[in-house]
Enzyme design. Sequence first.
Site, PDB file in Angstrom:
ATOM      1  N   LYS A 183       0.839  -1.195   0.000  1.00 34.16           N
ATOM      2  CA  LYS A 183       0.000   0.000   0.000  1.00 34.16           C
ATOM      3  C   LYS A 183       0.878   1.250   0.000  1.00 34.16           C
ATOM      4  O   LYS A 183       1.527   1.564   0.994  1.00 34.16           O
ATOM      5  CB  LYS A 183      -0.901   0.036   1.237  1.00 34.16           C
ATOM      6  CG  LYS A 183      -1.944   1.149   1.115  1.00 34.16           C
ATOM      7  CD  LYS A 183      -2.671   1.428   2.407  1.00 34.16           C
ATOM      8  CE  LYS A 183      -1.971   2.442   3.256  1.00 34.16           C
ATOM      9  NZ  LYS A 183      -1.780   3.750   2.627  1.00 34.16           N
ATOM     10  N   GLU A 257      10.174   1.274  10.410  1.00 36.82           N
ATOM     11  CA  GLU A 257      11.120   2.369  10.123  1.00 36.82           C
ATOM     12  C   GLU A 257      10.370   3.654  10.401  1.00 36.82           C
ATOM     13  O   GLU A 257       9.456   4.005   9.653  1.00 36.82           O
ATOM     14  CB  GLU A 257      11.535   2.343   8.644  1.00 36.82           C
ATOM     15  CG  GLU A 257      12.346   1.151   8.220  1.00 36.82           C
ATOM     16  CD  GLU A 257      13.774   1.206   8.717  1.00 36.82           C
ATOM     17  OE1 GLU A 257      14.189   2.233   9.296  1.00 36.82           O
ATOM     18  OE2 GLU A 257      14.476   0.197   8.540  1.00 36.82           O
ATOM     19  N   CYS A 291      13.232  11.281   6.702  1.00 34.05           N
ATOM     20  CA  CYS A 291      13.255  10.716   8.054  1.00 34.05           C
ATOM     21  C   CYS A 291      14.595  10.966   8.741  1.00 34.05           C
ATOM     22  O   CYS A 291      14.657  11.159   9.941  1.00 34.05           O
ATOM     23  CB  CYS A 291      12.948   9.231   7.994  1.00 34.05           C
ATOM     24  SG  CYS A 291      13.918   8.367   6.768  1.00 34.05           S
ATOM     25  N   GLU A 390       9.752  15.974  15.590  1.00 36.02           N
ATOM     26  CA  GLU A 390      10.033  15.877  14.153  1.00 36.02           C
ATOM     27  C   GLU A 390       9.096  16.826  13.402  1.00 36.02           C
ATOM     28  O   GLU A 390       7.879  16.710  13.516  1.00 36.02           O
ATOM     29  CB  GLU A 390       9.808  14.442  13.677  1.00 36.02           C
ATOM     30  CG  GLU A 390      10.141  14.271  12.217  1.00 36.02           C
ATOM     31  CD  GLU A 390       9.893  12.859  11.726  1.00 36.02           C
ATOM     32  OE1 GLU A 390       8.817  12.310  12.003  1.00 36.02           O
ATOM     33  OE2 GLU A 390      10.779  12.317  11.041  1.00 36.02           O
TER      34      GLU A 390
HETATM   35  P1  NAD Z   1       2.126   8.008   8.354  1.00 33.29           P
HETATM   36  O1  NAD Z   1       2.542   7.168   9.486  1.00 33.29           O
HETATM   37  O2  NAD Z   1       0.997   8.947   8.558  1.00 33.29           O
HETATM   38  O3  NAD Z   1       1.688   7.108   7.116  1.00 33.29           O
HETATM   39  C1  NAD Z   1       2.548   6.133   6.559  1.00 33.29           C
HETATM   40  C2  NAD Z   1       1.718   5.079   5.873  1.00 33.29           C
HETATM   41  O4  NAD Z   1       0.923   4.404   6.833  1.00 33.29           O
HETATM   42  C3  NAD Z   1       0.744   5.601   4.824  1.00 33.29           C
HETATM   43  O5  NAD Z   1       0.698   4.658   3.773  1.00 33.29           O
HETATM   44  C4  NAD Z   1      -0.577   5.638   5.578  1.00 33.29           C
HETATM   45  O6  NAD Z   1      -1.720   5.523   4.750  1.00 33.29           O
HETATM   46  C5  NAD Z   1      -0.448   4.413   6.472  1.00 33.29           C
HETATM   47  N1  NAD Z   1      -1.223   4.481   7.713  1.00 33.29           N
HETATM   48  C6  NAD Z   1      -1.618   5.578   8.394  1.00 33.29           C
HETATM   49  N2  NAD Z   1      -2.259   5.207   9.529  1.00 33.29           N
HETATM   50  C7  NAD Z   1      -2.255   3.857   9.568  1.00 33.29           C
HETATM   51  C8  NAD Z   1      -2.719   2.880  10.487  1.00 33.29           C
HETATM   52  N3  NAD Z   1      -3.334   3.233  11.615  1.00 33.29           N
HETATM   53  N4  NAD Z   1      -2.511   1.572  10.226  1.00 33.29           N
HETATM   54  C9  NAD Z   1      -1.866   1.189   9.108  1.00 33.29           C
HETATM   55  N5  NAD Z   1      -1.413   2.061   8.179  1.00 33.29           N
HETATM   56  C10 NAD Z   1      -1.583   3.385   8.411  1.00 33.29           C
HETATM   57  O7  NAD Z   1       3.461   8.729   7.899  1.00 33.29           O
HETATM   58  P2  NAD Z   1       3.658   9.764   6.722  1.00 33.29           P
HETATM   59  O8  NAD Z   1       3.131  11.071   7.194  1.00 33.29           O
HETATM   60  O9  NAD Z   1       3.179   9.213   5.422  1.00 33.29           O
HETATM   61  O10 NAD Z   1       5.263   9.785   6.616  1.00 33.29           O
HETATM   62  C11 NAD Z   1       6.018  10.585   7.424  1.00 33.29           C
HETATM   63  C12 NAD Z   1       6.664   9.796   8.540  1.00 33.29           C
HETATM   64  O11 NAD Z   1       7.391   8.675   8.038  1.00 33.29           O
HETATM   65  C13 NAD Z   1       7.683  10.620   9.281  1.00 33.29           C
HETATM   66  O12 NAD Z   1       7.554  10.445  10.671  1.00 33.29           O
HETATM   67  C14 NAD Z   1       9.018  10.057   8.825  1.00 33.29           C
HETATM   68  O13 NAD Z   1      10.079  10.251   9.687  1.00 33.29           O
HETATM   69  C15 NAD Z   1       8.688   8.636   8.618  1.00 33.29           C
HETATM   70  N6  NAD Z   1       9.655   8.021   7.706  1.00 33.29           N
HETATM   71  C16 NAD Z   1      10.594   7.158   8.203  1.00 33.29           C
HETATM   72  C17 NAD Z   1      11.547   6.595   7.366  1.00 33.29           C
HETATM   73  C18 NAD Z   1      12.577   5.642   7.881  1.00 33.29           C
HETATM   74  O14 NAD Z   1      13.198   4.958   7.079  1.00 33.29           O
HETATM   75  N7  NAD Z   1      12.789   5.540   9.165  1.00 33.29           N
HETATM   76  C19 NAD Z   1      11.545   6.915   6.019  1.00 33.29           C
HETATM   77  C20 NAD Z   1      10.588   7.800   5.547  1.00 33.29           C
HETATM   78  C21 NAD Z   1       9.640   8.344   6.402  1.00 33.29           C
END
Ligand code: NAD
Length: 487
Positions: A183, A257, A291, A390
Site C-alpha cells: 500500500k 522504520e 526521516c 520531528e
Molecule cells: P504516516 O505514518 O501517517 O503514514 C505512513 C503510511 O501508513 C501511509 O501509507 C498511511 O496511509 C499508512 N497508515 C496511516 N495510519 C495507519 C494505520 N493506523 N494503520 C496502518 N497504516 C496506516 O506517515 P507519513 O506522514 O506518510 O510519513 C512521514 C513519517 O514517516 C515521518 O515520521 C518520517 O520520519 C517517517 N519516515 C521514516 C523513514 C525511515 O526509514 N525511518 C523513512 C521515511 C519516512
Amino acid sequence: MIAATKAKIVPGRLLIDGQWCDGATKFDTINPASGEVLTQIVEATAEDVDRAVKAARKAFEDRGGPWRKMSASERGRLLWKLADLIEKNIDELAELETLDNGKPIFESRYVDIPMVVDVLRYYAGWATKIHGETVNTFETAFTYTLREPVGVVGLIIPWNFPLLLASWKLGPALACGNTVVIKPAEQTPLTTLRFGQLAIEAGLPAGVLNILTGGPETGKAMVRHPGIDKIAFTGSTSVGKEIMRSAADSLKRITLELGGKSPNIVFADSDIDNAVKGAINGIFYGKGEVCNAGSRLFVESKVQDEFLEKLVARAKKMQPADPLDPKTRMGAIVSQEQMQTVLGYIEAGKREAKLIAGGNRVSLDGGKGYFIEPTIFGGVTNDMKIAQEEIFGPVLATLAFDDVDQVVEQANRNPYGLAAALWTRDLKKAHIVSRQLKAGTVWINTYGLMDASLPFGGYKSSGFGRELGMNALEHYTEVKTVWLNMA
Ligand code: NAD
C-alpha cells in the site's frame, strides 16, 4: 510558471491477482506544486484487502504454481529485468514522482529512481545466495537449517520517497520468495501503480505483487488481516506504535522504520565550508521531508557566528521553485495539511527561539502550490519543541555547544535515534563520538549518503529492524531447523 507535464498519469486502479480493478470509493491525488488534481485513486476496502491477501496466499502456497516453481536464479533474473524496465522508463517515473510528491525533478531523476534500480539489482543478486546451513551435532543425526520465506508480507509506505522506500521492501521480499500486498501512501500512489504495470511486463506471476491504494483504513485492514504474516512499515512513530499494538494480537512479524530528529554536529576543527554545505543538504534535501534529516544542528560556540552567517547566506539562495525545473533544489511541500503542520512549527519556533532565515509560505504561479522558504532558527535549546519534535519540513534548529561530552549528551537526549552526523578533522574524536551516538547511521564529514548494500534503520523510537544490505534478508525469512534421526 509551473511547467506542463509530459508524464502519462497511470489509471488509479487496484492490482489484485494480476488484474487491474476499479472500486466504488475514490480520492484525489494532488499536484502539490499547483494544488490541482492529478487523477482519482481507488480507496481499497477491507474486502479488497481480503481478495489481495487471498491472491497472495494462493501464489505463495500453490506448489505447482509459477512462483513456487521458479528457481532462485529465475527470481533473481526477474528482479533484474524489472530493474531494467525501470531504468528504461526512468524519465517518466521521475516525472510522476515529482508531480505527485512535489520533490525537485533533480532528486527524482538522479537520486530516487536510480537508487530504485540499484536496490532491485542488489537484491536480484541475493536471490541465489539465501540459504540455510548444515550443523554438526551427533554422529546419529543429520541436522540442518532451512531459510524459508515468511509468506504473505504487507508493505505500508509513506509519501516522502514513494517508489524508493517501496523498493527497499519489495527487493528483499521478492528475492526471498515471499508474495506481497503493498500500500503506497494516499498522497503519492502513482509511481507504485506504474511499477505494477512494469512488474506485469517483466513477467511477475499473478498474485505475487498486489497493489492496494488507500489511506489509514486500508492500512489498518492489512495489519488486522490474519492472512498477512508480516508487516513492514515505514512512517510516523505514532502509527508505528499503533501497528505494533494491533499486530500483537496475531503476533505477525513487524519491522518499523519510523521518524527521526537527527543531530548534525559541527566541531570547530572541521572544514567549515564543507560542513555548511553538509548542513544545508542535511536539512533542505527533499524539502526536509526526510526521516533522517539533520534537523538539529549543533555548532561549537567558537565558530558559531561564522558558521551561521555562511549557512543563512546559502539557505537564502535556495528559494522554492517549480519542481519540474531541473535547476530547482527546493520543491513543494507534499500536501496542504503537511504545509500547515510545518507552518505551525515555524510559529512555535518564533515564540521560543530566533528566526534567522525564511519562515514564510511562498506564493508561486498564482499561489495555489504548497511552498515554504528554507527556514533556520538560532538560539535554540535542546528542550524546545522545535528541537525535540520531528517537523518533517525545511526547518532547521541550530544549537550551540562547548565540549564533546555536552554535545553527545544533548544529541542523545531525544526520543529518536535514526541517524547522526559529525564534522571534524580529528579522526580519533570522530570515531569516539560515533560510538557514543545512539543512532542507526552515523555520517562523518558527509550527510545522507545511502547504498543498497548498507543497512539503514533506527535505535529507540525510530523503530527496529534494518532495511537494505544483507540485514534486510533476515526480516523476510524464517529459519527452520531439521533433525534426521540416523540411529
Ligand atoms: P504516516 O505514518 O501517517 O503514514 C505512513 C503510511 O501508513 C501511509 O501509507 C498511511 O496511509 C499508512 N497508515 C496511516 N495510519 C495507519 C494505520 N493506523 N494503520 C496502518 N497504516 C496506516 O506517515 P507519513 O506522514 O506518510 O510519513 C512521514 C513519517 O514517516 C515521518 O515520521 C518520517 O520520519 C517517517 N519516515 C521514516 C523513514 C525511515 O526509514 N525511518 C523513512 C521515511 C519516512
